[in-house]
Design a protein around this motif. Sequence first.
Motif, mmCIF file in Angstrom:
data_model
loop_
_atom_site.group_PDB
_atom_site.id
_atom_site.type_symbol
_atom_site.label_atom_id
_atom_site.label_comp_id
_atom_site.label_asym_id
_atom_site.label_seq_id
_atom_site.Cartn_x
_atom_site.Cartn_y
_atom_site.Cartn_z
ATOM 1 N N CYS A 288 -4.335 3.150 -17.346
ATOM 2 C CA CYS A 288 -5.315 4.235 -17.210
ATOM 3 C C CYS A 288 -5.041 5.194 -16.060
ATOM 4 C CB CYS A 288 -6.721 3.634 -17.048
ATOM 5 S SG CYS A 288 -7.207 2.514 -18.382
ATOM 6 N N ASP A 289 -4.039 4.935 -15.241
ATOM 7 C CA ASP A 289 -3.740 5.807 -14.114
ATOM 8 C C ASP A 289 -2.425 6.543 -14.395
ATOM 9 O OD1 ASP A 289 -2.848 6.899 -11.640
ATOM 10 O OD2 ASP A 289 -4.102 5.478 -10.553
ATOM 11 N N PRO A 290 -2.488 7.850 -14.651
ATOM 12 C CA PRO A 290 -1.256 8.605 -14.975
ATOM 13 C C PRO A 290 -0.200 8.523 -13.882
ATOM 14 C CG PRO A 290 -3.221 9.907 -15.473
ATOM 15 C CD PRO A 290 -3.691 8.703 -14.709
ATOM 16 N N ARG A 291 -0.625 8.450 -12.619
ATOM 17 C CA ARG A 291 0.333 8.384 -11.519
ATOM 18 C C ARG A 291 1.135 7.087 -11.580
ATOM 19 N NH1 ARG A 291 0.652 5.665 -7.111
ATOM 20 N NH2 ARG A 291 -1.383 4.723 -7.509
ATOM 21 N N VAL A 292 0.448 5.965 -11.816
ATOM 22 C CA VAL A 292 1.130 4.673 -11.903
ATOM 23 C C VAL A 292 2.026 4.634 -13.134
ATOM 24 C CG1 VAL A 292 0.777 2.185 -12.193
ATOM 25 C CG2 VAL A 292 -0.697 3.489 -10.635
ATOM 26 N N ARG A 293 1.543 5.204 -14.219
ATOM 27 C CA ARG A 293 2.347 5.228 -15.443
ATOM 28 C C ARG A 293 3.634 6.024 -15.240
ATOM 29 N NH1 ARG A 293 0.101 5.825 -21.520
ATOM 30 N NH2 ARG A 293 2.076 6.075 -22.610
ATOM 31 N N ALA A 294 3.530 7.175 -14.579
ATOM 32 C CA ALA A 294 4.702 8.020 -14.379
ATOM 33 C C ALA A 294 5.721 7.374 -13.455
ATOM 34 C CB ALA A 294 4.271 9.371 -13.826
ATOM 35 N N ALA A 295 5.278 6.458 -12.596
ATOM 36 C CA ALA A 295 6.193 5.820 -11.645
ATOM 37 C C ALA A 295 7.096 4.777 -12.296
ATOM 38 C CB ALA A 295 5.398 5.173 -10.513
ATOM 39 N N GLN A 296 6.767 4.338 -13.509
ATOM 40 C CA GLN A 296 7.548 3.296 -14.163
ATOM 41 C C GLN A 296 8.758 3.905 -14.875
ATOM 42 O OE1 GLN A 296 6.156 0.325 -13.353
ATOM 43 N NE2 GLN A 296 4.483 1.567 -12.491
ATOM 44 N N TYR A 297 9.919 3.288 -14.710
ATOM 45 C CA TYR A 297 11.115 3.783 -15.380
ATOM 46 C C TYR A 297 11.035 3.585 -16.890
ATOM 47 C CZ TYR A 297 14.249 5.369 -11.736
ATOM 48 O OH TYR A 297 14.832 6.118 -10.748
ATOM 49 N N ASP A 298 10.498 2.478 -17.329
ATOM 50 C CA ASP A 298 10.359 2.186 -18.762
ATOM 51 C C ASP A 298 8.937 1.673 -18.970
ATOM 52 O OD1 ASP A 298 10.473 1.404 -21.393
ATOM 53 O OD2 ASP A 298 12.277 0.183 -21.193
ATOM 54 N N TRP A 299 7.992 2.595 -19.070
ATOM 55 C CA TRP A 299 6.590 2.205 -19.111
ATOM 56 C C TRP A 299 6.296 1.281 -20.283
ATOM 57 C CZ3 TRP A 299 2.593 2.542 -22.588
ATOM 58 C CH2 TRP A 299 1.325 2.205 -22.086
ATOM 59 N N GLU A 300 6.875 1.535 -21.451
ATOM 60 C CA GLU A 300 6.584 0.710 -22.619
ATOM 61 C C GLU A 300 6.967 -0.748 -22.385
ATOM 62 O OE1 GLU A 300 8.121 3.605 -22.708
ATOM 63 O OE2 GLU A 300 6.739 4.870 -23.857
ATOM 64 N N SER A 301 8.135 -0.975 -21.810
ATOM 65 C CA SER A 301 8.557 -2.348 -21.538
ATOM 66 C C SER A 301 7.677 -2.998 -20.475
ATOM 67 C CB SER A 301 10.017 -2.377 -21.080
ATOM 68 O OG SER A 301 10.877 -1.944 -22.116
ATOM 69 N N VAL A 302 7.345 -2.238 -19.440
ATOM 70 C CA VAL A 302 6.469 -2.757 -18.390
ATOM 71 C C VAL A 302 5.117 -3.120 -18.965
ATOM 72 C CG1 VAL A 302 5.225 -2.167 -16.271
ATOM 73 C CG2 VAL A 302 7.634 -1.527 -16.519
ATOM 74 N N ALA A 303 4.557 -2.240 -19.779
ATOM 75 C CA ALA A 303 3.236 -2.483 -20.356
ATOM 76 C C ALA A 303 3.245 -3.718 -21.245
ATOM 77 C CB ALA A 303 2.788 -1.258 -21.158
ATOM 78 N N ARG A 304 4.283 -3.873 -22.051
ATOM 79 C CA ARG A 304 4.374 -5.038 -22.936
ATOM 80 C C ARG A 304 4.468 -6.324 -22.133
ATOM 81 N NH1 ARG A 304 8.420 -3.425 -25.277
ATOM 82 N NH2 ARG A 304 7.325 -2.252 -26.907
ATOM 83 N N ALA B 220 0.831 -1.206 0.000
ATOM 84 C CA ALA B 220 0.000 0.000 0.000
ATOM 85 C C ALA B 220 0.866 1.255 0.000
ATOM 86 C CB ALA B 220 -0.917 -0.009 1.219
ATOM 87 N N ALA B 221 2.008 1.219 0.689
ATOM 88 C CA ALA B 221 2.863 2.393 0.772
ATOM 89 C C ALA B 221 3.716 2.596 -0.471
ATOM 90 C CB ALA B 221 3.770 2.275 2.001
ATOM 91 N N VAL B 222 4.203 1.506 -1.046
ATOM 92 C CA VAL B 222 5.160 1.614 -2.150
ATOM 93 C C VAL B 222 4.487 1.539 -3.519
ATOM 94 C CG1 VAL B 222 7.190 0.555 -3.220
ATOM 95 C CG2 VAL B 222 7.009 0.681 -0.731
ATOM 96 N N LEU B 223 3.508 0.658 -3.651
ATOM 97 C CA LEU B 223 2.891 0.448 -4.972
ATOM 98 C C LEU B 223 1.633 1.290 -5.139
ATOM 99 C CD1 LEU B 223 3.323 -3.441 -5.155
ATOM 100 C CD2 LEU B 223 4.814 -1.674 -6.118
ATOM 101 N N THR B 224 0.560 0.890 -4.486
ATOM 102 C CA THR B 224 -0.724 1.594 -4.584
ATOM 103 C C THR B 224 -1.499 1.376 -3.302
ATOM 104 O OG1 THR B 224 -0.869 1.321 -6.998
ATOM 105 C CG2 THR B 224 -2.929 1.725 -5.832
ATOM 106 N N ASP B 225 -2.160 2.418 -2.842
ATOM 107 C CA ASP B 225 -3.020 2.277 -1.670
ATOM 108 C C ASP B 225 -4.351 1.698 -2.147
ATOM 109 O OD1 ASP B 225 -4.333 2.366 0.700
ATOM 110 O OD2 ASP B 225 -4.232 4.544 0.962
#
Length: 290
Positions: free
Chosen positions: A160-176, A138-143
């Motif tokens: 769909c959550d801009p906050r979660v997307r911005a937290a990823q270092y390489d969003w494209e790789s994570v999403a894939r 809850a503290a590190v990932l998502t509450d």
Amino acid sequence: MPAETNNLLGTYLRDRRARLDPAAFGFAVGRRRTAGLRREEVAQRANISPTWYTWLEQGRGGAPSADVLNRIAAALMLTDVEREHVFLLGLGRPPEVRYKATEGVTPRLQRLLDALEVSPALIKTATWDVVAWNRAAAAVLTDYAALPPGQRNILRLIFCDPRVRAAQYDWESVARFVVGAFRADAARAGAVSEVGELVDELCKRSPEFEALWRDNNVHVHGEGVKRLRHPILGPIMMEYSAFGVDGRPDLSMIVYNPATRSDADRIRSLVTSQPVQSGRTPSQLTLQQT
């Protein structure tokens, strides 16, 4: 070699039918030489030939079909794990998965998550809904407790959550990776038809998801390294591992271990200072204590 060793399936079937009460199934009890159902009664309940069922117990009926084993399992009132055992004995493979929507996690499993003080950990379904988590998650990932239950879905958060997307270092790789692992999980749990509504929703809301879904790639979640840009902790690195929950093909657990002592110390400080809590979805609170 003893016959029981040569004919494990027959031995197991005999044992299971001996444990059943004939009266409970509407059969006359009368005088019986042995306990439980007779072979012809099992055959009647399974809608198969009594002779063939007798041969199967005697180890001379040949390999049964999956359909026959399913009918015998139903006739003997076998549990899911007993049905799987019958398939392994008779066909050398487990049965086709029958997906069941999750009924939640046990308090015991929640306590396991809570014991991981500085390791964010969660339990997700085959459709990637988060149904249990610990304070570190809850503290590190998502509450997750702050979200409606229907929004506690990893794919919805990633796409769909801009906050979660911005937290990823390489969003494209994570999403894939997430889409490929999600596709594999759903197929493994027999939940392909159940994910249709979620997939349709995400295709409409996210062109990136639609493109990745059409690629038809699959991945094993397994283990790896997760790097995040945390709004309070800053850059943080964790090693993750995914585990199946024995007897629950609908659930899997993911544990994120801090990669360094510094990462662990910062997570501990955040967990103790933030008003976050572990939790389960509300429907799980009525589960029997086990």
